[in-house]
Design a protein around this motif. Structure first.
Motif, PDB file in Angstrom:
ATOM      1  N   HIS A  45       0.527   5.006  -2.495  1.00 31.41           N
ATOM      2  CA  HIS A  45       0.027   6.274  -1.956  1.00 31.41           C
ATOM      3  C   HIS A  45       0.423   7.407  -2.898  1.00 31.41           C
ATOM      4  CE1 HIS A  45      -0.713   9.691   0.679  1.00 31.41           C
ATOM      5  NE2 HIS A  45      -1.313   8.866   1.520  1.00 31.41           N
ATOM      6  N   THR A  84      -5.157   6.169  -7.168  1.00 34.07           N
ATOM      7  CA  THR A  84      -4.653   5.125  -6.262  1.00 34.07           C
ATOM      8  C   THR A  84      -4.968   5.409  -4.795  1.00 34.07           C
ATOM      9  OG1 THR A  84      -2.495   6.237  -6.129  1.00 34.07           O
ATOM     10  CG2 THR A  84      -2.769   4.521  -7.819  1.00 34.07           C
ATOM     11  N   SER A 105      -4.686   2.243  -2.155  1.00 30.75           N
ATOM     12  CA  SER A 105      -3.553   2.413  -1.245  1.00 30.75           C
ATOM     13  C   SER A 105      -3.994   2.371   0.211  1.00 30.75           C
ATOM     14  CB  SER A 105      -2.848   3.743  -1.536  1.00 30.75           C
ATOM     15  OG  SER A 105      -1.899   4.045  -0.530  1.00 30.75           O
ATOM     16  N   GLY A 154       0.791  -1.223   0.000  1.00 33.72           N
ATOM     17  CA  GLY A 154       0.000   0.000   0.000  1.00 33.72           C
ATOM     18  C   GLY A 154       0.819   1.266   0.000  1.00 33.72           C
TER      19      GLY A 154
END
Length: 212
Positions: free
Chosen positions: A26, A46, A50, A22
């Motif tokens: 970001h 995203t 994320s 994740g």
């Protein structure tokens, strides 16, 4: 054999993998002010995936620490520290929920209207990020000090660096309102690597035959 869903190694490892996945997804912010920085990220494609991964990883990490505490997986020197780690990382989970949902406040942020979800996240983050980072560094150092193996010490160094850097980001951004310190947030990767490596060490230890 411990059931996988109750195994500290499985839970910590899975949590670390999700955090590691994740983090790079970001979005990177842009702009000179915190408001501009946030606005540029909230609409990134995203953002959702994320933060879903980061939330799931944090939940699994907390579950792993609980399992490690109950089973004394890190030994008697580290076990007394784990309730503090669990409490602080649980706070991180609570912050991750409005963090994920903050994208719903993008139009309000740009238009100068109230941003209740984003505001809750920003308040929680001021406490949660330093708490997660500092206790992550603490447990990484404690495990390294307790085991004193090359692998534990190397992983501990990565965890301490990542935890302290992540905590510094959580403190410096709201204290200075300077978005340049946001560059420290990705150091959370160090905590993810520590979780994965420590999980592998626990799993290897559990497979080692006990001498008769």
């Amino acid at each position: 054999m411990t059931a996988p869903l109750r195994s500290p190694a499985a839970l910590l490892g899975a949590g670390g993998v999700l955090l590691l996945a994740g983090g790079p997804l970001h979005p990177d912010g842009s702009g000179a002010t915190v408001e501009e920085h946030l606005a540029s990220m909230l609409t990134a494609p995203t953002w959702g995936i994320s933060h879903l991964l980061l939330l799931a990883g944090s939940v699994l990490a907390v579950a792993g620490f609980v399992a490690a505490w109950r089973g004394e997986a890190f030994g008697p020197r580290v076990t007394p520290l784990l309730p503090l780690v669990i409490a602080c990382w649980t706070l991180g989970v609570l912050d991750a929920v409005p963090h994920l949902l903050a994208s719903h406040d993008h139009a309000h942020l740009v238009g100068g209207a109230p941003t209740p979800i984003l505001d809750v996240h920003l308040v929680l983050q001021t406490v949660a990020v330093p708490a997660v980072g500092l206790t992550g560094a603490l447990v990484a150092a404690a495990v390294a000090w307790s085991d004193r193996t090359v692998a534990a010490v190397a992983l501990g160094a990565v965890g301490v660096l990542g935890g302290l850097g992540y905590a510094a980001a959580g403190l410096l951004v709201p204290l200075t309102w300077d978005v340049r310190y946001a560059a420290l947030f990705p150091l959370q990767t160090g905590l993810a690597i520590w979780l994965i490596g420590t999980a592998a060490r626990l799993a290897a230890r559990s497979r080692t035959p006990v001498p008769a």
